[in-house]
Design a protein around this motif. Structure first.
Motif, PDB file in Angstrom:
ATOM      1  N   ARG A 197       0.823  -1.211   0.000  1.00 47.51           N
ATOM      2  CA  ARG A 197       0.000   0.000   0.000  1.00 47.51           C
ATOM      3  C   ARG A 197       0.860   1.267   0.000  1.00 47.51           C
ATOM      4  NH1 ARG A 197      -1.764   3.613   3.495  1.00 47.51           N
ATOM      5  NH2 ARG A 197      -0.791   2.602   5.291  1.00 47.51           N
ATOM      6  N   VAL A 198       1.931   1.293   0.781  1.00 51.63           N
ATOM      7  CA  VAL A 198       2.721   2.520   0.918  1.00 51.63           C
ATOM      8  C   VAL A 198       3.821   2.666  -0.132  1.00 51.63           C
ATOM      9  CG1 VAL A 198       2.221   2.677   3.390  1.00 51.63           C
ATOM     10  CG2 VAL A 198       4.358   1.601   2.636  1.00 51.63           C
ATOM     11  N   THR A 199       4.008   1.658  -0.986  1.00 51.96           N
ATOM     12  CA  THR A 199       5.020   1.726  -2.043  1.00 51.96           C
ATOM     13  C   THR A 199       4.483   2.525  -3.223  1.00 51.96           C
ATOM     14  OG1 THR A 199       5.936  -0.409  -1.387  1.00 51.96           O
ATOM     15  CG2 THR A 199       6.463   0.366  -3.605  1.00 51.96           C
ATOM     16  N   ASN A 200       5.286   3.498  -3.685  1.00 55.98           N
ATOM     17  CA  ASN A 200       4.928   4.301  -4.855  1.00 55.98           C
ATOM     18  C   ASN A 200       4.814   3.438  -6.103  1.00 55.98           C
ATOM     19  OD1 ASN A 200       4.779   6.983  -3.983  1.00 55.98           O
ATOM     20  ND2 ASN A 200       6.996   7.243  -4.105  1.00 55.98           N
ATOM     21  N   ILE A 201       4.021   3.886  -7.055  1.00 59.67           N
ATOM     22  CA  ILE A 201       4.014   3.259  -8.371  1.00 59.67           C
ATOM     23  C   ILE A 201       5.402   3.472  -8.979  1.00 59.67           C
ATOM     24  CG2 ILE A 201       3.045   3.372 -10.692  1.00 59.67           C
ATOM     25  CD1 ILE A 201       0.341   3.970  -9.351  1.00 59.67           C
ATOM     26  N   GLU A 202       5.971   2.426  -9.539  1.00 58.08           N
ATOM     27  CA  GLU A 202       7.340   2.324 -10.033  1.00 58.08           C
ATOM     28  C   GLU A 202       8.343   2.192  -8.885  1.00 58.08           C
ATOM     29  OE1 GLU A 202       7.626   1.565 -13.138  1.00 58.08           O
ATOM     30  OE2 GLU A 202       5.579   2.150 -13.595  1.00 58.08           O
ATOM     31  N   GLY A 203       7.857   2.065  -7.651  1.00 56.10           N
ATOM     32  CA  GLY A 203       8.717   1.811  -6.507  1.00 56.10           C
ATOM     33  C   GLY A 203       8.875   0.313  -6.288  1.00 56.10           C
ATOM     34  N   SER A 204       9.644  -0.047  -5.257  1.00 62.52           N
ATOM     35  CA  SER A 204       9.930  -1.456  -5.002  1.00 62.52           C
ATOM     36  C   SER A 204       9.867  -1.784  -3.517  1.00 62.52           C
ATOM     37  CB  SER A 204      11.338  -1.808  -5.500  1.00 62.52           C
ATOM     38  OG  SER A 204      11.440  -1.636  -6.881  1.00 62.52           O
ATOM     39  N   ILE A 205       9.569  -3.041  -3.274  1.00 65.36           N
ATOM     40  CA  ILE A 205       9.676  -3.635  -1.943  1.00 65.36           C
ATOM     41  C   ILE A 205      10.857  -4.597  -2.026  1.00 65.36           C
ATOM     42  CG2 ILE A 205       8.589  -5.107  -0.207  1.00 65.36           C
ATOM     43  CD1 ILE A 205       5.861  -4.208  -1.430  1.00 65.36           C
ATOM     44  N   LEU A 206      11.758  -4.516  -1.079  1.00 69.94           N
ATOM     45  CA  LEU A 206      12.907  -5.405  -1.028  1.00 69.94           C
ATOM     46  C   LEU A 206      12.795  -6.244   0.239  1.00 69.94           C
ATOM     47  CD1 LEU A 206      15.763  -5.949  -2.394  1.00 69.94           C
ATOM     48  CD2 LEU A 206      16.640  -4.510  -0.564  1.00 69.94           C
ATOM     49  N   ILE A 207      12.676  -7.549   0.070  1.00 64.34           N
ATOM     50  CA  ILE A 207      12.556  -8.469   1.205  1.00 64.34           C
ATOM     51  C   ILE A 207      13.781  -9.373   1.221  1.00 64.34           C
ATOM     52  CG2 ILE A 207      11.251 -10.386   2.226  1.00 64.34           C
ATOM     53  CD1 ILE A 207       8.726  -9.241   0.905  1.00 64.34           C
ATOM     54  N   VAL A 208      14.444  -9.458   2.371  1.00 64.56           N
ATOM     55  CA  VAL A 208      15.537 -10.393   2.578  1.00 64.56           C
ATOM     56  C   VAL A 208      15.021 -11.435   3.563  1.00 64.56           C
ATOM     57  CG1 VAL A 208      17.914 -10.703   3.370  1.00 64.56           C
ATOM     58  CG2 VAL A 208      17.238  -8.573   2.219  1.00 64.56           C
ATOM     59  N   SER A 209      15.046 -12.710   3.152  1.00 60.38           N
ATOM     60  CA  SER A 209      14.457 -13.760   3.978  1.00 60.38           C
ATOM     61  C   SER A 209      15.294 -15.027   3.941  1.00 60.38           C
ATOM     62  CB  SER A 209      13.045 -14.080   3.485  1.00 60.38           C
ATOM     63  OG  SER A 209      12.485 -15.145   4.225  1.00 60.38           O
ATOM     64  N   HIS A 210      15.255 -15.753   5.038  1.00 63.58           N
ATOM     65  CA  HIS A 210      15.880 -17.078   5.071  1.00 63.58           C
ATOM     66  C   HIS A 210      15.030 -18.094   4.323  1.00 63.58           C
ATOM     67  CE1 HIS A 210      19.262 -16.174   7.599  1.00 63.58           C
ATOM     68  NE2 HIS A 210      18.471 -15.449   8.364  1.00 63.58           N
ATOM     69  N   LEU A 211      13.804 -17.732   3.997  1.00 66.31           N
ATOM     70  CA  LEU A 211      12.936 -18.627   3.234  1.00 66.31           C
ATOM     71  C   LEU A 211      13.191 -18.388   1.756  1.00 66.31           C
ATOM     72  CD1 LEU A 211       9.858 -18.160   5.502  1.00 66.31           C
ATOM     73  CD2 LEU A 211      11.131 -20.286   5.179  1.00 66.31           C
ATOM     74  N   ASN A 212      13.873 -19.327   1.139  1.00 69.75           N
ATOM     75  CA  ASN A 212      14.297 -19.226  -0.247  1.00 69.75           C
ATOM     76  C   ASN A 212      13.321 -19.971  -1.142  1.00 69.75           C
ATOM     77  OD1 ASN A 212      15.676 -19.648  -2.751  1.00 69.75           O
ATOM     78  ND2 ASN A 212      17.605 -19.208  -1.715  1.00 69.75           N
ATOM     79  N   ALA A 213      12.806 -19.292  -2.166  1.00 70.27           N
ATOM     80  CA  ALA A 213      11.812 -19.882  -3.063  1.00 70.27           C
ATOM     81  C   ALA A 213      12.364 -21.036  -3.898  1.00 70.27           C
ATOM     82  CB  ALA A 213      11.215 -18.818  -3.973  1.00 70.27           C
ATOM     83  N   ASN A 214      13.680 -21.279  -3.857  1.00 68.55           N
ATOM     84  CA  ASN A 214      14.247 -22.449  -4.525  1.00 68.55           C
ATOM     85  C   ASN A 214      13.938 -23.729  -3.757  1.00 68.55           C
ATOM     86  OD1 ASN A 214      15.543 -21.276  -6.812  1.00 68.55           O
ATOM     87  ND2 ASN A 214      17.055 -20.417  -5.419  1.00 68.55           N
ATOM     88  N   GLU A 215      13.475 -23.595  -2.532  1.00 72.39           N
ATOM     89  CA  GLU A 215      13.093 -24.746  -1.705  1.00 72.39           C
ATOM     90  C   GLU A 215      11.587 -24.739  -1.529  1.00 72.39           C
ATOM     91  OE1 GLU A 215      16.557 -25.482   1.390  1.00 72.39           O
ATOM     92  OE2 GLU A 215      15.935 -23.374   1.413  1.00 72.39           O
ATOM     93  N   SER A 216      10.991 -25.897  -1.326  1.00 74.74           N
ATOM     94  CA  SER A 216       9.532 -25.980  -1.234  1.00 74.74           C
ATOM     95  C   SER A 216       8.972 -25.134  -0.088  1.00 74.74           C
ATOM     96  CB  SER A 216       9.079 -27.435  -1.106  1.00 74.74           C
ATOM     97  OG  SER A 216       9.618 -28.022   0.058  1.00 74.74           O
TER      98      SER A 216
END
Length: 170
Positions: free
Chosen positions: A48-67
Protein backbone atom coordinates in the motif's frame (compact mmCIF):
# COMPACT_ATOMS: atom_id res chain seq x y z
CA UNK A 1 13.24 7.41 13.01
CA UNK A 2 9.74 6.15 13.77
CA UNK A 3 8.72 3.12 15.80
CA UNK A 4 5.55 1.76 14.18
CA UNK A 5 3.43 -1.35 13.90
CA UNK A 6 4.29 -2.74 10.44
CA UNK A 7 0.78 -4.26 10.24
CA UNK A 8 -0.86 -0.83 10.32
CA UNK A 9 1.26 2.02 8.96
CA UNK A 10 -0.01 5.58 9.31
CA UNK A 11 1.47 6.65 5.96
CA UNK A 12 -0.64 7.51 2.92
CA UNK A 13 -0.75 5.11 -0.04
CA UNK A 14 2.10 5.51 -2.55
CA UNK A 15 4.44 7.26 -0.10
CA UNK A 16 7.81 5.47 -0.51
CA UNK A 17 10.01 4.63 -3.50
CA UNK A 18 11.63 1.76 -1.58
CA UNK A 19 10.37 -0.33 1.32
CA UNK A 20 13.00 -2.58 2.92
CA UNK A 21 12.06 -5.61 5.00
CA UNK A 22 14.90 -7.62 6.51
CA UNK A 23 13.96 -10.34 8.94
CA UNK A 24 10.66 -8.99 10.27
CA UNK A 25 8.57 -11.50 8.31
CA UNK A 26 10.87 -14.37 9.30
CA UNK A 27 10.63 -13.33 12.96
CA UNK A 28 6.83 -12.91 12.87
CA UNK A 29 6.43 -16.46 11.54
CA UNK A 30 7.73 -17.78 14.86
CA UNK A 31 4.26 -17.05 16.30
CA UNK A 32 2.45 -20.26 15.36
CA UNK A 33 -1.02 -18.78 16.01
CA UNK A 34 -0.86 -15.32 14.42
CA UNK A 35 2.43 -15.31 12.49
CA UNK A 36 1.13 -16.01 9.01
CA UNK A 37 -1.77 -13.56 9.39
CA UNK A 38 0.60 -10.87 10.71
CA UNK A 39 3.00 -11.42 7.80
CA UNK A 40 0.21 -11.12 5.23
CA UNK A 41 -0.87 -7.85 6.86
CA UNK A 42 2.72 -6.54 6.80
CA UNK A 43 3.10 -7.35 3.08
CA UNK A 44 -0.27 -5.70 2.42
CA UNK A 45 0.87 -2.53 4.19
CA UNK A 46 4.23 -2.52 2.39
CA UNK A 47 2.36 -2.83 -0.92
CA UNK A 48 0.00 0.00 0.00
CA UNK A 49 2.72 2.52 0.92
CA UNK A 50 5.02 1.73 -2.04
CA UNK A 51 4.93 4.30 -4.85
CA UNK A 52 4.01 3.26 -8.37
CA UNK A 53 7.34 2.32 -10.03
CA UNK A 54 8.72 1.81 -6.51
CA UNK A 55 9.93 -1.46 -5.00
CA UNK A 56 9.68 -3.63 -1.94
CA UNK A 57 12.91 -5.41 -1.03
CA UNK A 58 12.56 -8.47 1.20
CA UNK A 59 15.54 -10.39 2.58
CA UNK A 60 14.46 -13.76 3.98
CA UNK A 61 15.88 -17.08 5.07
CA UNK A 62 12.94 -18.63 3.23
CA UNK A 63 14.30 -19.23 -0.25
CA UNK A 64 11.81 -19.88 -3.06
CA UNK A 65 14.25 -22.45 -4.53
CA UNK A 66 13.09 -24.75 -1.71
CA UNK A 67 9.53 -25.98 -1.23
CA UNK A 68 9.19 -24.29 2.18
CA UNK A 69 10.28 -20.97 0.68
CA UNK A 70 7.95 -21.30 -2.30
CA UNK A 71 5.05 -22.06 0.06
CA UNK A 72 5.93 -18.92 2.07
CA UNK A 73 6.04 -16.87 -1.14
CA UNK A 74 2.58 -18.13 -2.14
CA UNK A 75 0.97 -18.09 1.31
CA UNK A 76 2.39 -14.82 2.62
CA UNK A 77 3.74 -12.57 -0.14
CA UNK A 78 1.15 -13.34 -2.83
CA UNK A 79 -1.63 -13.28 -0.22
CA UNK A 80 -0.49 -9.87 1.07
CA UNK A 81 -0.35 -8.42 -2.45
CA UNK A 82 -3.79 -9.87 -3.22
CA UNK A 83 -5.23 -8.42 0.01
CA UNK A 84 -3.92 -4.98 -0.96
CA UNK A 85 -5.43 -5.46 -4.43
CA UNK A 86 -8.87 -6.28 -3.02
CA UNK A 87 -8.88 -2.99 -1.11
CA UNK A 88 -7.49 -1.05 -4.07
CA UNK A 89 -10.03 -2.53 -6.49
CA UNK A 90 -12.83 -0.48 -4.93
CA UNK A 91 -10.83 2.75 -5.33
CA UNK A 92 -10.02 1.88 -8.95
CA UNK A 93 -13.70 1.32 -9.70
CA UNK A 94 -14.27 4.87 -8.46
CA UNK A 95 -11.26 6.06 -10.56
CA UNK A 96 -9.46 7.27 -7.45
CA UNK A 97 -6.13 5.64 -8.15
CA UNK A 98 -3.72 4.63 -10.92
CA UNK A 99 -3.64 1.13 -12.33
CA UNK A 100 -0.66 -1.04 -11.42
CA UNK A 101 0.55 -4.61 -11.17
CA UNK A 102 3.43 -6.37 -9.42
CA UNK A 103 6.50 -8.19 -10.68
CA UNK A 104 8.68 -10.26 -8.39
CA UNK A 105 12.35 -10.98 -8.99
CA UNK A 106 13.75 -13.74 -6.81
CA UNK A 107 17.50 -13.81 -6.22
CA UNK A 108 18.85 -16.88 -4.46
CA UNK A 109 21.92 -19.01 -4.67
CA UNK A 110 22.32 -22.07 -6.84
CA UNK A 111 22.52 -24.15 -3.69
CA UNK A 112 25.17 -26.37 -2.25
CA UNK A 113 25.22 -29.81 -0.75
CA UNK A 114 25.61 -29.84 3.02
CA UNK A 115 25.30 -32.54 5.69
CA UNK A 116 22.17 -32.45 7.82
CA UNK A 117 21.84 -33.56 11.46
CA UNK A 118 21.62 -37.20 10.30
CA UNK A 119 24.87 -36.77 8.36
CA UNK A 120 23.01 -37.07 5.04
CA UNK A 121 23.70 -34.73 2.15
CA UNK A 122 20.94 -32.20 1.44
CA UNK A 123 20.75 -29.18 -0.83
CA UNK A 124 20.88 -25.81 0.95
CA UNK A 125 20.13 -22.56 -0.87
CA UNK A 126 20.68 -19.99 1.87
CA UNK A 127 18.75 -16.74 2.12
CA UNK A 128 16.98 -15.04 -0.78
CA UNK A 129 16.33 -11.48 -1.83
CA UNK A 130 12.91 -10.67 -3.29
CA UNK A 131 12.55 -7.49 -5.33
CA UNK A 132 8.88 -6.69 -5.76
CA UNK A 133 8.24 -3.90 -8.26
CA UNK A 134 5.00 -1.91 -8.44
CA UNK A 135 4.52 -1.30 -12.17
CA UNK A 136 2.21 1.19 -13.82
CA UNK A 137 -0.27 -0.48 -16.17
CA UNK A 138 -2.15 1.26 -19.02
CA UNK A 139 -5.89 1.50 -18.34
CA UNK A 140 -6.88 -0.82 -21.21
CA UNK A 141 -4.43 -3.52 -20.03
CA UNK A 142 -5.62 -3.13 -16.44
CA UNK A 143 -9.24 -3.57 -17.51
CA UNK A 144 -8.24 -6.73 -19.37
CA UNK A 145 -6.50 -8.06 -16.24
CA UNK A 146 -9.38 -7.03 -13.96
CA UNK A 147 -11.98 -8.71 -16.13
CA UNK A 148 -9.94 -11.88 -16.56
CA UNK A 149 -11.60 -14.98 -15.11
CA UNK A 150 -8.24 -16.62 -14.40
CA UNK A 151 -7.91 -17.66 -10.79
CA UNK A 152 -4.18 -18.36 -10.91
CA UNK A 153 -2.43 -15.00 -10.56
CA UNK A 154 1.07 -16.35 -11.16
CA UNK A 155 2.57 -16.10 -14.63
CA UNK A 156 6.22 -16.86 -15.11
CA UNK A 157 7.56 -14.09 -17.34
CA UNK A 158 11.20 -15.10 -17.48
CA UNK A 159 13.68 -17.40 -15.85
CA UNK A 160 17.40 -16.70 -15.87
CA UNK A 161 19.84 -18.62 -13.67
CA UNK A 162 19.13 -17.80 -10.05
CA UNK A 163 16.67 -15.03 -10.94
CA UNK A 164 12.99 -15.59 -11.67
CA UNK A 165 10.36 -12.95 -12.39
CA UNK A 166 6.72 -13.55 -11.58
CA UNK A 167 4.05 -11.08 -12.62
CA UNK A 168 0.86 -10.73 -10.64
CA UNK A 169 -2.19 -9.10 -12.16
CA UNK A 170 -3.35 -6.02 -10.29
Amino acid sequence: FHSLDARSLHYAPNTFDLVLEKGTLDAMLSDKDEGKHNCIQIVKEMARVTNIEGSILIVSHLNANESKGMKWLEDVVFSGLKAEFRERREAIKKQQTQFYSWSIHIHGGEGQLIKDEDDEEVMSYGPAVYIIKKKSVPADRAQELFSSKKKDAKNVESENGDETELTLPP
